[in-house]
Design a protein around this motif. Structure first.
Motif, PDB file in Angstrom:
ATOM      1  N   CYS A  21      12.628   4.209   5.475  1.00  0.00           N
ATOM      2  CA  CYS A  21      12.552   5.211   4.419  1.00  0.00           C
ATOM      3  C   CYS A  21      13.718   6.194   4.559  1.00  0.00           C
ATOM      4  CB  CYS A  21      11.235   5.977   4.508  1.00  0.00           C
ATOM      5  SG  CYS A  21       9.777   5.002   4.075  1.00  0.00           S
ATOM      6  N   CYS A  29       7.686   4.492   0.257  1.00  0.00           N
ATOM      7  CA  CYS A  29       8.249   5.694   0.867  1.00  0.00           C
ATOM      8  C   CYS A  29       7.959   6.894  -0.020  1.00  0.00           C
ATOM      9  CB  CYS A  29       9.756   5.532   1.063  1.00  0.00           C
ATOM     10  SG  CYS A  29      10.204   4.208   2.208  1.00  0.00           S
ATOM     11  N   ARG A  80       6.237   7.073   5.404  1.00  0.00           N
ATOM     12  CA  ARG A  80       5.906   5.670   5.158  1.00  0.00           C
ATOM     13  C   ARG A  80       4.423   5.563   4.835  1.00  0.00           C
ATOM     14  NH1 ARG A  80       8.724   1.227   3.864  1.00  0.00           N
ATOM     15  NH2 ARG A  80      10.168   1.527   5.593  1.00  0.00           N
TER      16      ARG A  80
END
Length: 336
Positions: free
Chosen positions: A224, A195, A231
């Motif tokens: 995330c 993330c 992502r």
């Protein structure tokens, strides 16, 4: 019904997952992420990937390399970890543990190196999220050599070891070194966070620009957070350390094991890895947007690939000349 559901899951359209081998580029004390410009760095690393690797790396690495030790010829990224040594319990001398390749990779004869993964949600699906490629100049680390407790090791869910019963063993992961001799060696596993904050290509600690939602293994990671909403691919390394030659040598009589990382960690809690992005152009994004899996991504579908001979041929001249082989009285950079 369970078997029927599994059949449909495996038959469903899949989205890209990369798994490929990289032979060893160099074994020396350089670390352009944590110690840029330092030659030598504090401890020894085993490095794979593009031949632009040096003490200080800036700019678009994908445009700087001329060869790579990895399967995909458009991947000039660099991937590195510490090096594993056997420490003799009687005289305290050290000998480097060799690496052998993953038997599940395409091609044979890869010299040392690592298995590299770029997965999305898991091995079977891209889920609902757009997977955004890393950008030129991006870098990150996972783990820390300063971690020295079991609780600290457990906290890094993506950093684990497997005591290999055979070369195909998977699972049974531990946060510390195996305490018994492993019949087929020790696999070190490094899962990086996926993330991104969407802004920074690096951060002072090389980790804060990323957020880790890894649950361990190749399980689907949690969503995330708002602070790191983008992502990116889930990068992971597997290194197969061939400890078998040392199983018949003396082991400590106190029940501990004899292996240490090159920064003198005998527990394994401080395992860590470094990543420096260097895919050429939009090649990684193209792969993440495709539906290929593993070897199916090779030969222009959609990524250009090369044979093992070309991978092994790619090398660099060591900047740091010091003994790393044979029986050593001290680990490189850690004179007694």
């Amino acid at each position: 019904m369970k078997w029927l559901a599994l059949t449909f899951a495996l038959a469903a359209p899949t989205h890209a997952g990369l798994r490929f081998g990289c032979s060893t580029l160099s074994i020396q004390r350089l670390d352009p992420v944590v110690e840029p410009g330092n030659a030598p760095s504090a401890h020894l690393h085993q490095i794979v990937g593009g031949n632009a690797f040096k003490a200080n790396m800036t700019g678009d690495v994908g445009e700087q390399g001329t060869c790579t030790t990895c399967t995909f010829s458009e991947d000039f990224s660099n991937y590195w970890t510490a090096v594993l040594y056997y420490k003799h319990p009687t005289n305290g001398s050290y000998k480097r543990v060799p690496i052998y390749p993953n038997a599940q990779l395409s091609g044979t004869g890869i010299q040392g190196g690592m298995t590299i993964y770029y997965t999305q949600v898991d091995f079977n699906t891209n889920g609902k999220d757009k997977i955004t490629s890393f950008k030129p100049g991006f870098r990150m680390t996972v783990g820390s050599p300063a971690t020295n407790t079991l609780d600290g090791g457990k906290a890094h869910k993506g950093l684990r070891y497997t005591c290999l019963q055979t070369i195909l063993t998977r699972g049974a992961e531990t946060p510390d070194f195996p305490t018994k001799a492993c019949p087929a060696g020790i696999m070190a596993i490094h899962h990086f966070p996926a993330c991104w904050d969407g802004k920074n290509l690096d951060s002072p600690d090389h980790q804060s620009h990323m957020y880790d939602t890894t649950k361990g293994g190749f399980q689907p990671a949690a969503p995330c957070p708002a602070s790191h909403p983008v992502r990116m691919p889930q990068v992971a390394y597997e290194t197969m350390w061939n400890t078998t030659a040392f199983n018949s040598l003396p082991w400590p009589k106190d029940g501990t094991q004899p292996f240490v990382w090159s920064f003198e960690d005998s527990k394994g809690y401080g395992t860590h890895g470094d990543y420096l992005f260097g895919w050429k152009g939009d090649s990684l994004q193209k792969a993440m947007d495709s539906t290929c899996m593993f070897q199916g991504c090779e030969n222009g579908k959609p990524l250009k690939s090369q044979n093992v001979a070309a991978m092994n041929k790619c090398t660099i001249k060591n900047t740091i000349e010091e003994d790393t082989e044979g029986w050593l009285t001290a680990l490189p950079g850690r004179a007694m």
